[in-house]
Design an enzyme around this catalytic site. Structure first.
Site, PDB file in Angstrom:
ATOM      1  N   ARG A 180       0.872  -1.173   0.000  1.00 21.04           N
ATOM      2  CA  ARG A 180       0.000   0.000   0.000  1.00 21.04           C
ATOM      3  C   ARG A 180       0.909   1.222   0.000  1.00 21.04           C
ATOM      4  O   ARG A 180       2.051   1.172   0.480  1.00 21.04           O
ATOM      5  CB  ARG A 180      -0.897   0.021   1.235  1.00 21.04           C
ATOM      6  CG  ARG A 180      -1.819  -1.194   1.378  1.00 21.04           C
ATOM      7  CD  ARG A 180      -2.594  -1.113   2.685  1.00 21.04           C
ATOM      8  NE  ARG A 180      -3.526  -2.225   2.839  1.00 21.04           N
ATOM      9  CZ  ARG A 180      -3.243  -3.371   3.452  1.00 21.04           C
ATOM     10  NH1 ARG A 180      -2.025  -3.548   3.981  1.00 21.04           N
ATOM     11  NH2 ARG A 180      -4.135  -4.330   3.543  1.00 21.04           N
ATOM     12  N   LYS A 206      -2.099  -2.339   8.004  1.00 17.07           N
ATOM     13  CA  LYS A 206      -3.283  -1.882   8.729  1.00 17.07           C
ATOM     14  C   LYS A 206      -3.298  -2.470  10.133  1.00 17.07           C
ATOM     15  O   LYS A 206      -2.914  -3.613  10.347  1.00 17.07           O
ATOM     16  CB  LYS A 206      -4.554  -2.296   7.977  1.00 17.07           C
ATOM     17  CG  LYS A 206      -4.782  -1.519   6.695  1.00 17.07           C
ATOM     18  CD  LYS A 206      -6.125  -1.876   6.075  1.00 17.07           C
ATOM     19  CE  LYS A 206      -6.431  -1.026   4.854  1.00 17.07           C
ATOM     20  NZ  LYS A 206      -7.744  -1.359   4.252  1.00 17.07           N
ATOM     21  N   HIS A 300      -3.647  -9.241   3.655  1.00 17.19           N
ATOM     22  CA  HIS A 300      -5.093  -9.324   3.846  1.00 17.19           C
ATOM     23  C   HIS A 300      -5.411 -10.206   5.054  1.00 17.19           C
ATOM     24  O   HIS A 300      -4.853 -11.304   5.175  1.00 17.19           O
ATOM     25  CB  HIS A 300      -5.777  -9.904   2.602  1.00 17.19           C
ATOM     26  CG  HIS A 300      -5.857  -8.945   1.462  1.00 17.19           C
ATOM     27  ND1 HIS A 300      -6.073  -9.343   0.164  1.00 17.19           N
ATOM     28  CD2 HIS A 300      -5.753  -7.589   1.423  1.00 17.19           C
ATOM     29  CE1 HIS A 300      -6.098  -8.289  -0.626  1.00 17.19           C
ATOM     30  NE2 HIS A 300      -5.899  -7.215   0.114  1.00 17.19           N
ATOM     31  N   TYR A 309      -9.436 -11.099  -6.825  1.00 21.53           N
ATOM     32  CA  TYR A 309      -8.547 -11.175  -7.980  1.00 21.53           C
ATOM     33  C   TYR A 309      -8.818 -12.401  -8.840  1.00 21.53           C
ATOM     34  O   TYR A 309      -8.456 -12.429 -10.010  1.00 21.53           O
ATOM     35  CB  TYR A 309      -7.087 -11.151  -7.515  1.00 21.53           C
ATOM     36  CG  TYR A 309      -6.745  -9.854  -6.823  1.00 21.53           C
ATOM     37  CD1 TYR A 309      -6.604  -8.674  -7.550  1.00 21.53           C
ATOM     38  CD2 TYR A 309      -6.611  -9.788  -5.446  1.00 21.53           C
ATOM     39  CE1 TYR A 309      -6.326  -7.478  -6.920  1.00 21.53           C
ATOM     40  CE2 TYR A 309      -6.325  -8.592  -4.804  1.00 21.53           C
ATOM     41  CZ  TYR A 309      -6.184  -7.448  -5.556  1.00 21.53           C
ATOM     42  OH  TYR A 309      -5.920  -6.256  -4.916  1.00 21.53           O
TER      43      TYR A 309
END
Length: 328
Positions: A180, A206, A300, A309
């Site tokens: 990211r 995150k 993730h 995806y």
């Protein structure tokens, strides 16, 4: 006589505006937010969104009920009240994904109150989450993604060469390692392996979760090339990517760089820095990459997030079938 001019009043900080609620209720809101920050370790943006969603809900309920919200009244909230709030937000063109986040935040607050013995908010669990349209990510072509990681295509810009090298290095990390943009810009100088001393970096994603990410030699070369040209001293514990004045590099600078390159390369508006991360995952999957391995690389929490995806890959297969099969 000089004319007196009144000073413009400072706008209040949204976080300091009192809720239309009783004091004990506001105290529990503050405790919940502190819990999310210190124990759940939510990102600042998620924390800000949850607080904003709750404030909007409490403001609506106070007007809906005609009185300040208390712990007792919130515990007695009915499903019709929650649906009325969601309908109100939707009437302001709030998207389904934002409504789903708002409901998740309200449920989190309700569970917090229940654990603290402040009442059980049963109506929140009875509400079905709003439907959201699943839009597939838009990856770039392999050739376009590679061009974006090359410093040479910026040579016509009226900027110092070290900035070309910096932008190319950031793009290379986004596409070469699937980071990211916040993760790439959050890397410290000490996180970058010295030449010949490793090909893995530790990334903070995150929720302050860390993961190990392999880095291609070409990507490391791009980062080292930038470091060698950077005119500022890069302290080990400071961000490795700096702005033109030596401060931390803003994500907006990379976004603007991408906007300029879109025009130069004739790319669509969907070509954003985050699209490079999508391209990383899509190109790995199309070449036989394992879905769970890609999940780990992307950071993730759930495999279902990575599975979007597979939809892109299936869509591409159908395009090839439709264009190549003689009976299509």
């Amino acid at each position: 006589m000089a004319k007196r001019t009144s000073k413009p009043q400072a706008q209040p900080d949204p976080g300091s505006i009192a809720l239309p609620a009783t004091g004990d209720f506001q105290a529990e809101v503050a405790r919940w937010l502190a819990h999310l920050k210190s124990e759940r370790r939510l990102s600042p943006k998620t924390l800000e969104a949850y607080e904003r969603d709750l404030r909007q809900c409490i403001g609506f309920l106070a007007e809906h009920w005609g009185k300040p919200v208390s712990l007792a009244s919130f515990a007695g909230i009915e499903a019709t009240d929650v649906r009325a709030f969601m309908a109100s937000r939707r009437s302001h063109d709030v998207a389904g994904r934002s409504l789903m986040r708002a409901l998740a935040g309200l449920r989190s607050f309700g569970r917090f109150l229940e654990r603290e013995g402040k009442g059980k908010v049963g109506a929140l669990s009875a509400i079905r989450a709003p439907k959201i349209s699943k839009s597939l990510p838009k990856p770039l072509a392999v050739s376009a993604a590679r061009h974006l990681t090359e410093a040479e295509i910026r040579a016509g810009e009226d900027r110092p060469p070290w900035i070309w090298a910096r932008d190319a290095a950031v793009m290379a990390l986004l596409y070469g390692s699937g980071l990211r943009i916040s993760e790439a810009l959050g890397l410290a100088r000490r996180d970058i392996p010295e030449p010949g001393r490793g090909d893995v970096i530790t990334v903070t994603g995150k929720g302050n979760k860390t993961r190990m990410v392999p880095v291609l030699q070409a990507v490391l070369d791009a980062v080292q090339d930038y470091i060698a040209q950077c005119p500022y001293e890069l302290s080990p514990d400071k961000p490795v990517f700096v702005g033109a004045r030596g401060g931390p590099l803003s994500p907006r600078i990379i976004q603007l760089t991408m906007e300029r390159l879109r025009g130069a390369l004739g790319l669509p508006d969907s070509a954003t820095p985050h699209a490079l991360r999508h391209s990383f995952a899509t190109h790995l999957l199309s070449r036989g990459g394992d879905l769970r391995a890609i999940q780990e690389l992307l950071g993730h929490a759930s495999l279902s997030t990575t599975q979007i995806y597979t939809g892109i890959d299936a869509e591409r297969l159908m395009d090839v079938y439709q264009s190549a099969h003689p009976r299509a």
